[in-house]
Design a protein around this motif. Structure first.
Motif, PDB file in Angstrom:
ATOM      1  N   ALA A  74       0.818  -1.216   0.000  1.00 50.43           N
ATOM      2  CA  ALA A  74       0.000   0.000   0.000  1.00 50.43           C
ATOM      3  C   ALA A  74       0.850   1.264   0.000  1.00 50.43           C
ATOM      4  O   ALA A  74       0.333   2.372   0.076  1.00 50.43           O
ATOM      5  CB  ALA A  74      -0.923  -0.001   1.214  1.00 50.43           C
ATOM      6  N   ARG A  75       2.173   1.081  -0.069  1.00 48.47           N
ATOM      7  CA  ARG A  75       3.131   2.192  -0.066  1.00 48.47           C
ATOM      8  C   ARG A  75       3.002   3.061   1.185  1.00 48.47           C
ATOM      9  O   ARG A  75       3.110   4.278   1.127  1.00 48.47           O
ATOM     10  CB  ARG A  75       2.986   3.033  -1.333  1.00 48.47           C
ATOM     11  N   GLN A  76       2.784   2.379   2.299  1.00 45.71           N
ATOM     12  CA  GLN A  76       2.713   3.033   3.598  1.00 45.71           C
ATOM     13  C   GLN A  76       3.960   2.671   4.403  1.00 45.71           C
ATOM     14  O   GLN A  76       4.475   1.558   4.287  1.00 45.71           O
ATOM     15  CB  GLN A  76       1.467   2.577   4.358  1.00 45.71           C
ATOM     16  N   PRO A  77       4.458   3.592   5.212  1.00 41.80           N
ATOM     17  CA  PRO A  77       5.613   3.246   6.057  1.00 41.80           C
ATOM     18  C   PRO A  77       5.218   2.245   7.129  1.00 41.80           C
ATOM     19  O   PRO A  77       4.088   2.267   7.630  1.00 41.80           O
ATOM     20  CB  PRO A  77       6.007   4.591   6.673  1.00 41.80           C
ATOM     21  N   VAL A  78       6.120   1.361   7.470  1.00 41.87           N
ATOM     22  CA  VAL A  78       5.875   0.425   8.567  1.00 41.87           C
ATOM     23  C   VAL A  78       6.014   1.203   9.867  1.00 41.87           C
ATOM     24  O   VAL A  78       7.062   1.782  10.132  1.00 41.87           O
ATOM     25  CB  VAL A  78       6.868  -0.746   8.536  1.00 41.87           C
ATOM     26  N   PRO A  79       4.970   1.260  10.682  1.00 45.72           N
ATOM     27  CA  PRO A  79       5.021   2.065  11.905  1.00 45.72           C
ATOM     28  C   PRO A  79       6.146   1.632  12.840  1.00 45.72           C
ATOM     29  O   PRO A  79       6.397   0.437  13.022  1.00 45.72           O
ATOM     30  CB  PRO A  79       3.650   1.799  12.551  1.00 45.72           C
ATOM     31  N   GLY A  80       6.838   2.623  13.426  1.00 48.28           N
ATOM     32  CA  GLY A  80       7.860   2.325  14.415  1.00 48.28           C
ATOM     33  C   GLY A  80       9.260   2.139  13.858  1.00 48.28           C
ATOM     34  O   GLY A  80      10.153   1.705  14.591  1.00 48.28           O
ATOM     35  N   PHE A  81       9.467   2.510  12.585  1.00 53.07           N
ATOM     36  CA  PHE A  81      10.785   2.348  11.979  1.00 53.07           C
ATOM     37  C   PHE A  81      11.221   3.632  11.290  1.00 53.07           C
ATOM     38  O   PHE A  81      10.415   4.352  10.713  1.00 53.07           O
ATOM     39  CB  PHE A  81      10.774   1.203  10.961  1.00 53.07           C
ATOM     40  N   GLY A  82      12.519   3.900  11.371  1.00 53.72           N
ATOM     41  CA  GLY A  82      13.080   5.096  10.759  1.00 53.72           C
ATOM     42  C   GLY A  82      13.012   6.291  11.690  1.00 53.72           C
ATOM     43  O   GLY A  82      12.103   6.401  12.525  1.00 53.72           O
ATOM     44  N   HIS A  83      13.991   7.169  11.584  1.00 51.00           N
ATOM     45  CA  HIS A  83      14.021   8.369  12.423  1.00 51.00           C
ATOM     46  C   HIS A  83      14.827   9.439  11.692  1.00 51.00           C
ATOM     47  O   HIS A  83      15.851   9.134  11.073  1.00 51.00           O
ATOM     48  CB  HIS A  83      14.650   8.056  13.784  1.00 51.00           C
ATOM     49  N   LYS A  84      14.389  10.673  11.779  1.00 53.09           N
ATOM     50  CA  LYS A  84      15.070  11.763  11.075  1.00 53.09           C
ATOM     51  C   LYS A  84      16.444  12.074  11.662  1.00 53.09           C
ATOM     52  O   LYS A  84      17.298  12.638  10.982  1.00 53.09           O
ATOM     53  CB  LYS A  84      14.198  13.016  11.099  1.00 53.09           C
ATOM     54  N   VAL A  85      16.647  11.726  12.933  1.00 49.32           N
ATOM     55  CA  VAL A  85      17.918  12.028  13.595  1.00 49.32           C
ATOM     56  C   VAL A  85      18.877  10.847  13.514  1.00 49.32           C
ATOM     57  O   VAL A  85      20.061  11.005  13.223  1.00 49.32           O
ATOM     58  CB  VAL A  85      17.682  12.426  15.064  1.00 49.32           C
ATOM     59  N   TYR A  86      18.369   9.634  13.789  1.00 46.48           N
ATOM     60  CA  TYR A  86      19.235   8.465  13.905  1.00 46.48           C
ATOM     61  C   TYR A  86      19.278   7.660  12.620  1.00 46.48           C
ATOM     62  O   TYR A  86      18.248   7.222  12.121  1.00 46.48           O
ATOM     63  CB  TYR A  86      18.742   7.565  15.045  1.00 46.48           C
ATOM     64  N   ARG A  87      20.486   7.448  12.109  1.00 46.08           N
ATOM     65  CA  ARG A  87      20.641   6.581  10.944  1.00 46.08           C
ATOM     66  C   ARG A  87      20.632   5.117  11.363  1.00 46.08           C
ATOM     67  O   ARG A  87      20.232   4.247  10.606  1.00 46.08           O
ATOM     68  CB  ARG A  87      21.943   6.909  10.207  1.00 46.08           C
ATOM     69  N   GLY A  88      21.083   4.850  12.578  1.00 47.91           N
ATOM     70  CA  GLY A  88      21.046   3.507  13.129  1.00 47.91           C
ATOM     71  C   GLY A  88      19.838   3.342  14.029  1.00 47.91           C
ATOM     72  O   GLY A  88      18.836   4.036  13.887  1.00 47.91           O
ATOM     73  N   VAL A  89      19.941   2.437  14.977  1.00 48.93           N
ATOM     74  CA  VAL A  89      18.841   2.187  15.910  1.00 48.93           C
ATOM     75  C   VAL A  89      18.702   3.367  16.862  1.00 48.93           C
ATOM     76  O   VAL A  89      19.694   3.906  17.363  1.00 48.93           O
ATOM     77  CB  VAL A  89      19.093   0.888  16.703  1.00 48.93           C
ATOM     78  N   ASP A  90      17.505   3.791  17.095  1.00 51.09           N
ATOM     79  CA  ASP A  90      17.212   4.815  18.101  1.00 51.09           C
ATOM     80  C   ASP A  90      17.741   4.301  19.449  1.00 51.09           C
ATOM     81  O   ASP A  90      17.341   3.234  19.913  1.00 51.09           O
ATOM     82  CB  ASP A  90      15.694   5.021  18.153  1.00 51.09           C
ATOM     83  N   PRO A  91      18.644   5.023  20.116  1.00 51.33           N
ATOM     84  CA  PRO A  91      19.241   4.506  21.354  1.00 51.33           C
ATOM     85  C   PRO A  91      18.258   4.344  22.505  1.00 51.33           C
ATOM     86  O   PRO A  91      18.579   3.688  23.504  1.00 51.33           O
ATOM     87  CB  PRO A  91      20.309   5.555  21.695  1.00 51.33           C
TER      88      PRO A  91
END
Length: 222
Positions: A126-143
């Motif tokens: 559906a071209r929707q983002p998977v909730p709970g993934f990705g962050h504008k600040v962190y390229r890796g895992v959110d600490p």
């Protein structure tokens, strides 16, 4: 209206003091996390209280997030702390900020019903983002993700196994890493709380008080 001359720290304490009762808690003793948890669960388990306490600490501040910027803009006009906090609350309610964990909670419901693989595939189709993934600040895992997940896991290890599966499935298909909204949604989901439980907003009030005071050291009307 009754306490316009309160310092920001006093204003935050007043709001946090009444928050559990405002949400329905009848408990008047014990730590803040316990009183707050009792608003959403009449008999919260020690594990749930610990997880909520951890979330309150991890979410108290995150530099110039959108809602914090709103508080500082209001503070730059030298409005009262309560009015500035209201500006923050108006911003934090958005689905891309403080309400993002509610989308995660509902996605977990979908994954539990249909299976993680199918739910993720349908979301991507559906071209929707998977909730709970990705962050504008962190390229890796959110600490913040790991510590909160560690605190949540004792609540219901079987339920959290689904979150682990989702992280593995998304990791195989997308470069996006899990963020704190995934953990917070997992907390409300595994803890049997409502998806829209305003834990994020309550936590952030503490940080806003500090930002309000910082803004008073700047020239007005920035």
């Amino acid at each position: 209206a009754l306490h316009r001359d309160d310092a920001a720290s006093t204003a935050a304490r007043r709001l946090l003091l009444v928050a559990p009762a405002l949400y329905g808690s009848r408990r008047r003793t014990g730590g803040f996390a316990l009183r707050l948890a009792s608003a959403w669960n009449n008999q919260p388990s020690p594990n749930l209280v610990t997880a909520i306490d951890t979330a309150l600490a991890l979410l108290a501040d995150h530099e110039l997030a959108t809602s914090t910027l709103a508080v500082r803009v209001a503070a730059s006009t030298r409005t009262s702390p309560y009015a500035a906090f209201a500006a923050g609350l108006a911003s934090i309610e958005g689905v891309f900020h403080g309400s993002a964990s509610a989308s995660v909670h509902r996605f977990l419901d979908l994954c539990a019903e249909r299976g993680a693989t199918a739910a993720i595939a349908d979301t991507r189709a559906a071209r929707q983002p998977v909730p709970g993934f990705g962050h504008k600040v962190y390229r890796g895992v959110d600490p913040r993700f790991g510590p909160l997940m560690d605190a949540i896991r004792p609540i219901d290890r079987d339920a959290l196994a689904l979150v682990d599966t989702i992280v593995e499935e998304v990791g195989r298909a997308l470069p996006h890493q899990p963020n704190v909204d995934l953990a917070l949604g997992a907390l409300t989901w595994a803890g049997g709380l409502h998806p829209d439980t305003p834990l994020f907003a309550v936590a952030r009030i503490a940080g806003w008080a500090a930002h309000y005071d910082e803004e008073l050291q700047e020239a007005p009307l920035r």
